[in-house]
Design an enzyme around this catalytic site. Structure first.
Site, PDB file in Angstrom:
ATOM      1  N   ASN A 175       0.839  -1.212   0.000  1.00  0.00           N
ATOM      2  CA  ASN A 175       0.000   0.000   0.000  1.00  0.00           C
ATOM      3  C   ASN A 175       0.866   1.251   0.000  1.00  0.00           C
ATOM      4  O   ASN A 175       0.564   2.223  -0.702  1.00  0.00           O
ATOM      5  CB  ASN A 175      -0.938  -0.003   1.206  1.00  0.00           C
ATOM      6  CG  ASN A 175      -2.147  -0.867   0.968  1.00  0.00           C
ATOM      7  OD1 ASN A 175      -3.043  -0.489   0.223  1.00  0.00           O
ATOM      8  ND2 ASN A 175      -2.168  -2.050   1.559  1.00  0.00           N
ATOM      9  N   ARG A 212       5.585   0.247  27.292  1.00  0.00           N
ATOM     10  CA  ARG A 212       4.734   0.536  26.137  1.00  0.00           C
ATOM     11  C   ARG A 212       4.506   2.056  26.026  1.00  0.00           C
ATOM     12  O   ARG A 212       4.475   2.628  24.939  1.00  0.00           O
ATOM     13  CB  ARG A 212       3.412  -0.202  26.359  1.00  0.00           C
ATOM     14  CG  ARG A 212       2.377  -0.038  25.293  1.00  0.00           C
ATOM     15  CD  ARG A 212       2.839  -0.681  24.027  1.00  0.00           C
ATOM     16  NE  ARG A 212       2.230  -0.024  22.911  1.00  0.00           N
ATOM     17  CZ  ARG A 212       1.666  -0.650  21.913  1.00  0.00           C
ATOM     18  NH1 ARG A 212       1.656  -1.941  21.856  1.00  0.00           N
ATOM     19  NH2 ARG A 212       1.139   0.042  20.913  1.00  0.00           N
ATOM     20  N   ASN A 268      -6.428   4.655   8.301  1.00  0.00           N
ATOM     21  CA  ASN A 268      -5.994   3.254   8.266  1.00  0.00           C
ATOM     22  C   ASN A 268      -6.695   2.546   7.123  1.00  0.00           C
ATOM     23  O   ASN A 268      -7.795   2.930   6.728  1.00  0.00           O
ATOM     24  CB  ASN A 268      -6.364   2.563   9.590  1.00  0.00           C
ATOM     25  CG  ASN A 268      -5.903   1.109   9.640  1.00  0.00           C
ATOM     26  OD1 ASN A 268      -4.789   0.787   9.184  1.00  0.00           O
ATOM     27  ND2 ASN A 268      -6.730   0.225  10.171  1.00  0.00           N
ATOM     28  N   HIS A 297      -8.018  -1.324   6.123  1.00  0.00           N
ATOM     29  CA  HIS A 297      -8.299  -2.610   6.775  1.00  0.00           C
ATOM     30  C   HIS A 297      -8.872  -3.583   5.741  1.00  0.00           C
ATOM     31  O   HIS A 297      -9.751  -3.206   4.958  1.00  0.00           O
ATOM     32  CB  HIS A 297      -9.296  -2.382   7.920  1.00  0.00           C
ATOM     33  CG  HIS A 297      -9.584  -3.639   8.669  1.00  0.00           C
ATOM     34  ND1 HIS A 297      -8.724  -4.157   9.625  1.00  0.00           N
ATOM     35  CD2 HIS A 297     -10.617  -4.523   8.584  1.00  0.00           C
ATOM     36  CE1 HIS A 297      -9.222  -5.282  10.102  1.00  0.00           C
ATOM     37  NE2 HIS A 297     -10.369  -5.526   9.479  1.00  0.00           N
ATOM     38  N   SER A 354     -11.580  -1.473   3.558  1.00  0.00           N
ATOM     39  CA  SER A 354     -12.147  -0.202   4.037  1.00  0.00           C
ATOM     40  C   SER A 354     -11.034   0.760   4.424  1.00  0.00           C
ATOM     41  O   SER A 354     -10.031   0.349   5.012  1.00  0.00           O
ATOM     42  CB  SER A 354     -12.985  -0.426   5.307  1.00  0.00           C
ATOM     43  OG  SER A 354     -13.928  -1.464   5.152  1.00  0.00           O
ATOM     44  N   ASP A 387     -10.141  -0.491  14.771  1.00  0.00           N
ATOM     45  CA  ASP A 387     -10.809  -0.658  13.468  1.00  0.00           C
ATOM     46  C   ASP A 387     -12.234  -0.078  13.476  1.00  0.00           C
ATOM     47  O   ASP A 387     -13.081  -0.504  12.689  1.00  0.00           O
ATOM     48  CB  ASP A 387     -10.860  -2.142  13.038  1.00  0.00           C
ATOM     49  CG  ASP A 387      -9.473  -2.736  12.853  1.00  0.00           C
ATOM     50  OD1 ASP A 387      -8.550  -2.005  12.462  1.00  0.00           O
ATOM     51  OD2 ASP A 387      -9.315  -3.945  13.112  1.00  0.00           O
ATOM     52  N   GLU A 428      -7.277  -2.418  -2.309  1.00  0.00           N
ATOM     53  CA  GLU A 428      -6.661  -1.450  -1.390  1.00  0.00           C
ATOM     54  C   GLU A 428      -5.826  -0.420  -2.153  1.00  0.00           C
ATOM     55  O   GLU A 428      -5.823   0.766  -1.808  1.00  0.00           O
ATOM     56  CB  GLU A 428      -5.778  -2.176  -0.375  1.00  0.00           C
ATOM     57  CG  GLU A 428      -6.581  -3.042   0.564  1.00  0.00           C
ATOM     58  CD  GLU A 428      -5.748  -3.737   1.618  1.00  0.00           C
ATOM     59  OE1 GLU A 428      -6.333  -4.144   2.623  1.00  0.00           O
ATOM     60  OE2 GLU A 428      -4.527  -3.877   1.449  1.00  0.00           O
TER      61      GLU A 428
HETATM   62  C1  GRF Z   1      -3.254  -4.826   4.077  1.00  0.00           C
HETATM   63  O1  GRF Z   1      -4.113  -5.882   3.754  1.00  0.00           O
HETATM   64  C2  GRF Z   1      -3.931  -3.833   4.996  1.00  0.00           C
HETATM   65  O2  GRF Z   1      -5.305  -3.747   4.790  1.00  0.00           O
HETATM   66  C3  GRF Z   1      -3.661  -4.423   6.353  1.00  0.00           C
HETATM   67  O3  GRF Z   1      -2.369  -4.956   6.260  1.00  0.00           O
HETATM   68  C4  GRF Z   1      -2.082  -5.293   4.911  1.00  0.00           C
HETATM   69  C5  GRF Z   1      -0.811  -4.585   4.545  1.00  0.00           C
HETATM   70  O4  GRF Z   1      -0.323  -4.962   3.293  1.00  0.00           O
HETATM   71  N1  GRF Z   1      -3.862  -3.436   7.379  1.00  0.00           N
HETATM   72  P1  GRF Z   1       0.923  -4.211   2.669  1.00  0.00           P
HETATM   73  O5  GRF Z   1       2.034  -4.281   3.715  1.00  0.00           O
HETATM   74  O6  GRF Z   1       0.532  -2.806   2.366  1.00  0.00           O
HETATM   75  O7  GRF Z   1       1.273  -5.001   1.443  1.00  0.00           O
END
Ligand code: GRF
Length: 220
Positions: A17, A68, A110, A112, A139, A148, A177
């Site tokens: 992504n 943390r 984010n 998801h 999403s 989420d 995505e």
């Molecule tokens: C994606 O499926 C995203 O929705 C989730 O983690 C995955 C990350 O994939 N939160 P990448 O590292 O961007 O390939």
């Protein structure tokens, strides 16, 4: 001076992504400038992919901190140092503290891999298959303190086929995505999308439900 939106991206894994966003930005299709990619895992393949694209990277490992809380404070400071107006979670696998979420409220998105509110958390493709769902997807949402659960912006939907597996769904959902995340970021960068009084707004109007995209090309 640049009128591009400064962005920081948090990853833990492959960073596909992040690459989709970076490549769109490089082609001039997305008015953002990625100031840094930060990972909690030094071995995350996405770090190298960011460096190959000339993007600065940083690693912050939870185990290097006494608590943390210390980790979260340092993460917030590190992100802030890069001066983002938007922070993007792109496969970042640590749950962020309230401290961090509040610090970046309204400028934290984010992605998801499910049609939220269905299947928050992990193993989303497996759960969609087990439930016999006819549709699945991804999403984009603003991040709030509820895991989420922040206001939804856009969803991309695909049909589930009888031959689908976790692997085939993962590949198809990634394609989805790579379309919807740049779209949401473009809306934010152009000032059309905002989080105000706890609700997502598009062109000033409350988004009562997320914008929907049916994605045929990912639907084979
Ligand atoms: C994606 O499926 C995203 O929705 C989730 O983690 C995955 C990350 O994939 N939160 P990448 O590292 O961007 O390939």
């Amino acid at each position: 001076m640049t009128d591009k939106l400064p962005v920081v991206i948090l990853i833990s894994g492959h960073g596909s992504n992040m690459c989709a966003l970076a490549d769109r930005a490089k082609n001039g299709d997305l008015p953002i400038e990625i100031h840094a990619v930060i990972s909690d895992r030094p071995e995350a393949p996405g770090l190298l992919r960011a460096q190959e694209r000339g993007i600065e990277t940083a690693v912050l490992r939870l185990q290097d901190f006494n608590s943390r809380e210390d980790f979260d404070i340092r993460l917030g400071e590190t992100v802030e140092r890069f001066g983002p107006r938007l922070v993007l979670l792109a496969g970042y696998m640590k749950i962020l503290s309230s401290h961090f979420v509040r610090k970046f409220a309204g400028r934290l998105l984010n992605i998801h891999p499910s049609l939220l509110p269905k299947y928050s958390g992990l193993r989303t493709h497996q759960r969609a298959l087990e439930a016999g769902d006819r549709e699945h997807g991804a999403s984009v949402h603003f991040v709030t303190e509820e895991l989420d659960g922040g206001p939804l912006v856009i969803q991309g939907r695909i049909s589930l086929r009888s031959h689908d597996t976790v692997e085939s769904l993962s590949a198809k959902v990634h394609l989805v995505e790579h379309m919807i995340y740049p779209q949401a970021v473009e809306w934010f960068a152009s000032g059309r999308l905002e989080l105000r009084e706890g609700v997502a707004r598009m062109d000033g109007r409350i988004l009562n439900s997320p914008i929907q995209l049916a994605i045929e090309s990912a639907n084979q």
